[in-house]
Design a protein around this motif. Sequence first.
Motif, PDB file in Angstrom:
ATOM      1  N   VAL A  44      -7.788   2.734  -4.477  1.00 62.10           N
ATOM      2  CA  VAL A  44      -7.830   2.253  -5.874  1.00 62.10           C
ATOM      3  C   VAL A  44      -6.861   1.111  -5.750  1.00 62.10           C
ATOM      4  CG1 VAL A  44      -8.413   4.547  -6.909  1.00 62.10           C
ATOM      5  CG2 VAL A  44      -5.966   3.679  -6.587  1.00 62.10           C
ATOM      6  N   ILE A  45      -7.132   0.095  -6.645  1.00 63.85           N
ATOM      7  CA  ILE A  45      -6.464  -1.209  -6.745  1.00 63.85           C
ATOM      8  C   ILE A  45      -5.765  -1.007  -8.158  1.00 63.85           C
ATOM      9  CG2 ILE A  45      -6.432  -3.647  -6.796  1.00 63.85           C
ATOM     10  CD1 ILE A  45      -8.842  -3.523  -5.212  1.00 63.85           C
TER      11      ILE A  45
ATOM     12  N   ASN B 265       3.988   1.895   2.465  1.00 58.54           N
ATOM     13  CA  ASN B 265       4.942   2.854   2.123  1.00 58.54           C
ATOM     14  C   ASN B 265       4.369   4.392   2.495  1.00 58.54           C
ATOM     15  OD1 ASN B 265       6.713   4.838   1.020  1.00 58.54           O
ATOM     16  ND2 ASN B 265       6.118   4.088  -1.242  1.00 58.54           N
ATOM     17  N   ASP B 266       4.374   4.762   3.505  1.00 59.10           N
ATOM     18  CA  ASP B 266       3.859   5.992   4.010  1.00 59.10           C
ATOM     19  C   ASP B 266       4.499   7.247   3.806  1.00 59.10           C
ATOM     20  OD1 ASP B 266       5.721   5.620   6.284  1.00 59.10           O
ATOM     21  OD2 ASP B 266       4.374   4.904   7.659  1.00 59.10           O
ATOM     22  N   VAL B 267       3.762   8.471   3.598  1.00 56.59           N
ATOM     23  CA  VAL B 267       4.626   9.568   3.527  1.00 56.59           C
ATOM     24  C   VAL B 267       3.775  10.707   4.450  1.00 56.59           C
ATOM     25  CG1 VAL B 267       5.600   9.056   1.215  1.00 56.59           C
ATOM     26  CG2 VAL B 267       3.166  10.291   1.398  1.00 56.59           C
TER      27      VAL B 267
ATOM     28  N   PHE C 142       0.989  -1.211  -0.089  1.00 56.82           N
ATOM     29  CA  PHE C 142       0.090  -0.045   0.009  1.00 56.82           C
ATOM     30  C   PHE C 142       0.956   1.254  -0.041  1.00 56.82           C
ATOM     31  CE2 PHE C 142      -4.527  -1.081   1.817  1.00 56.82           C
ATOM     32  CZ  PHE C 142      -4.298  -2.373   1.259  1.00 56.82           C
ATOM     33  N   PHE C 143       0.443   2.169  -0.752  1.00 54.56           N
ATOM     34  CA  PHE C 143       1.134   3.620  -0.678  1.00 54.56           C
ATOM     35  C   PHE C 143      -0.142   4.511   0.283  1.00 54.56           C
ATOM     36  CE2 PHE C 143       1.118   7.985  -2.220  1.00 54.56           C
ATOM     37  CZ  PHE C 143       2.571   8.189  -1.684  1.00 54.56           C
ATOM     38  N   ALA C 144       0.358   5.129   1.097  1.00 58.55           N
ATOM     39  CA  ALA C 144      -0.651   6.119   2.084  1.00 58.55           C
ATOM     40  C   ALA C 144       0.027   7.380   2.528  1.00 58.55           C
ATOM     41  CB  ALA C 144      -1.264   5.023   3.026  1.00 58.55           C
ATOM     42  N   PRO C 145      -0.853   8.421   2.986  1.00 53.98           N
ATOM     43  CA  PRO C 145      -0.263   9.275   3.587  1.00 53.98           C
ATOM     44  C   PRO C 145      -0.516   9.075   5.107  1.00 53.98           C
ATOM     45  CG  PRO C 145      -2.459   9.523   2.842  1.00 53.98           C
ATOM     46  CD  PRO C 145      -2.193   8.460   2.414  1.00 53.98           C
ATOM     47  N   LYS C 146       0.140   9.693   5.906  1.00 56.64           N
ATOM     48  CA  LYS C 146      -0.058  10.134   7.289  1.00 56.64           C
ATOM     49  C   LYS C 146      -0.002  11.584   8.008  1.00 56.64           C
ATOM     50  CE  LYS C 146       4.983   8.954   8.162  1.00 56.64           C
ATOM     51  NZ  LYS C 146       5.797   7.991   8.884  1.00 56.64           N
ATOM     52  N   ARG C 147      -0.654  11.665   8.844  1.00 53.54           N
ATOM     53  CA  ARG C 147      -0.552  13.236   9.399  1.00 53.54           C
ATOM     54  C   ARG C 147       0.542  13.429  10.115  1.00 53.54           C
ATOM     55  NH1 ARG C 147      -4.909  15.791  13.305  1.00 53.54           N
ATOM     56  NH2 ARG C 147      -3.916  17.976  13.438  1.00 53.54           N
ATOM     57  N   PHE C 148       1.127  12.456  10.979  1.00 50.65           N
ATOM     58  CA  PHE C 148       2.210  12.900  11.939  1.00 50.65           C
ATOM     59  C   PHE C 148       3.662  12.102  11.496  1.00 50.65           C
ATOM     60  CE2 PHE C 148      -1.734  13.143  14.374  1.00 50.65           C
ATOM     61  CZ  PHE C 148      -1.473  14.356  14.990  1.00 50.65           C
TER      62      PHE C 148
ATOM     63  N   ASP D 183       0.412  -1.998  -4.999  1.00 48.68           N
ATOM     64  CA  ASP D 183      -0.586  -2.698  -5.128  1.00 48.68           C
ATOM     65  C   ASP D 183      -2.035  -2.183  -4.887  1.00 48.68           C
ATOM     66  OD1 ASP D 183       0.635  -5.057  -5.754  1.00 48.68           O
ATOM     67  OD2 ASP D 183       0.937  -5.401  -3.571  1.00 48.68           O
ATOM     68  N   VAL D 184      -2.199  -1.052  -4.029  1.00 45.33           N
ATOM     69  CA  VAL D 184      -3.193  -0.233  -3.646  1.00 45.33           C
ATOM     70  C   VAL D 184      -2.516   1.218  -3.358  1.00 45.33           C
ATOM     71  CG1 VAL D 184      -4.824   0.156  -1.822  1.00 45.33           C
ATOM     72  CG2 VAL D 184      -4.490  -2.105  -2.853  1.00 45.33           C
ATOM     73  N   PHE D 185      -3.116   2.048  -3.849  1.00 44.90           N
ATOM     74  CA  PHE D 185      -3.120   3.837  -3.283  1.00 44.90           C
ATOM     75  C   PHE D 185      -4.358   3.895  -2.456  1.00 44.90           C
ATOM     76  CE2 PHE D 185      -0.817   4.099  -7.195  1.00 44.90           C
ATOM     77  CZ  PHE D 185       0.227   4.683  -7.132  1.00 44.90           C
ATOM     78  N   TYR D 186      -3.860   3.948  -0.939  1.00 47.93           N
ATOM     79  CA  TYR D 186      -4.870   4.107   0.060  1.00 47.93           C
ATOM     80  C   TYR D 186      -5.068   5.656   0.521  1.00 47.93           C
ATOM     81  CZ  TYR D 186      -6.470   3.735   4.847  1.00 47.93           C
ATOM     82  OH  TYR D 186      -7.100   3.872   5.975  1.00 47.93           O
ATOM     83  N   GLY D 187      -5.982   5.992   0.474  1.00 46.80           N
ATOM     84  CA  GLY D 187      -6.279   7.445   1.190  1.00 46.80           C
ATOM     85  C   GLY D 187      -5.538   8.565   0.176  1.00 46.80           C
ATOM     86  N   SER D 188      -5.323   8.371  -0.963  1.00 47.83           N
ATOM     87  CA  SER D 188      -4.428   9.150  -2.000  1.00 47.83           C
ATOM     88  C   SER D 188      -5.237  10.188  -2.665  1.00 47.83           C
ATOM     89  CB  SER D 188      -3.431   8.069  -2.844  1.00 47.83           C
ATOM     90  OG  SER D 188      -2.743   7.490  -1.961  1.00 47.83           O
ATOM     91  N   ARG D 189      -6.618  10.357  -2.551  1.00 48.52           N
ATOM     92  CA  ARG D 189      -7.226  11.470  -3.340  1.00 48.52           C
ATOM     93  C   ARG D 189      -7.326  11.177  -4.568  1.00 48.52           C
ATOM     94  NH1 ARG D 189      -4.893  16.159   0.774  1.00 48.52           N
ATOM     95  NH2 ARG D 189      -5.354  15.027   2.699  1.00 48.52           N
TER      96      ARG D 189
END
Length: 530
Positions: free
Chosen positions: A353-354, A88-90, A57-63, A110-116
């Motif tokens: 998205v997958i 893979n968090d950014v 997964f690729f995903a954003p994080k706040r902190f 494999d997945v873009f999570y929370g990536s707008r």
Amino acid sequence: MKMKKWTCFLIGTLMISSLLGGCAKTPETEKAEPTETKSNLTESGMPIVKEPVTIKFFAPKRFASQNLNDIMLWNEYEKMTNINVEWNDVIREQLVEKKNIILASGDYPDVFYGSRFSSSDQQKYGQQGILIKLNDLIENHAPNIKRILDQNPEIKKAMTMPDGNIYAIPTITDPSFTAMRSGTFMWYKQEWLDKLGVSMPTTTEELYNFLKQVKEKDPNAIPIGGGPIDNLISHIKGSWGLGNRGASHPNVDVDPKTGDLRFIPVASEYKEMLQYIQKLYSEGLLYKDTFSANADQAIANGIEGKYVVHPGYNPEAMFKQKGYTGGLTLTGPHGDQLYANVGATVGSSGQFVITSNNKYPEATMRWVDYLYSDEGAKMFFMGFENVTYKKTADGQYEFVDEIKNNPKGLTQDQAAAQYLTWPGGGYPGILKQQFFKGSEGMPSSVEAVKKVESQFPEEIWAPFVYTQEETDKMSALKADIETYVTEMQAKFITGNVPFTEWDKYTETLKKMGLDEYMEIYEAAYERYKK
């Protein structure tokens, strides 16, 4: 002769093999699930797969301190599902840049999570075969999402692209959770109402008089402020009859005089609203650094309790300040009383998205579908009983004291983020009042929405979707037009540009292609109505 025939046969065979091999590598064929993967799926429930699998997964994080590969929520969910997510968090501020780099590289997770992913991104990358179609996966492997779509056709309509395909799952708000659909409110410091012996303002003129009295009583107080100017505009635009189709379309609604679509920032009512805000600014009633302060400055003022009126998120969550009460829908100078700051049930588009690289699409869909169930929503937003939340005597859920009243002085969001990932980030899932205890789910927010929901617009639009051709044109038009609107909004309010320049402003928008912008909007609206 025989040798020539044999050579031709070999060449032909090699060419066919090469072609077949080439086909095997296309995104369309890579989407097919291997038989052994399907046989690893359980029929339903948990675990999702019999033997463990890993999905990237690729995903954003706040902190920055968060590590999504080692946070309680996802560690526990891995045990439940048998699916190990390799994150893979950014930091969310880097989301767009990092996402674009990954998409350009061709080395997709494999997945873009929370990536707008916007609707245009969904179509673009869906038609290129980078994102897979989710229609059948939802039908066959996502009973919770399917039930929501069957019960709320407008949600399905907002998710479906013009080509008939669904490429992404959005954030969804339970229609009954009206405090979430509103999000922010006008918050008044009750002690100031009591100190001045006045009632809650009911009109824009009464608000002005109240703020003026505050300034006269205490020059060091900030009469109104604490967030971007959009927050204030979203709360008072309805007092000029603007935003009559809700908050999902901040610049377009329907002109009540003609029944046609209206570009709000050129309407005479919008000009009047800006003149009202300019009066607040010029008299020192609106926070002087509204257009220049960063979020840290705004929060610091809030923690010190400086804002008397705060248009924004609940001060209890934002600033750890109690004693604020939600305001009323203000009646404007022409008798308009509309609470325009309410959105559709479909929130951020493209939150899950997958990609065609995913070898386990069915299992992946089952993974995300659980987040749309009651149990999944409770886990995602509340965490785990007796660790992050407890059940009250009346059957409600509340965070434990470590999160609600953190001994180290952390805000609720900061404390919750040690265990959970919802604070400040985009995510797929369904927001329900019983499980969401962020700003919008606090009792004071629930009470605040009761004061204004009778003035909600009769019709609230969900986001529109555009064809690829429309998207290509709209992207350029939108960038120029909406950037210019924002720039001029600030200049009119601060007085850097006088309102005698209004006609020049509207003419400039026309030259930028406003008519074409509205034609594209009209086409999307006509599809939406059908």
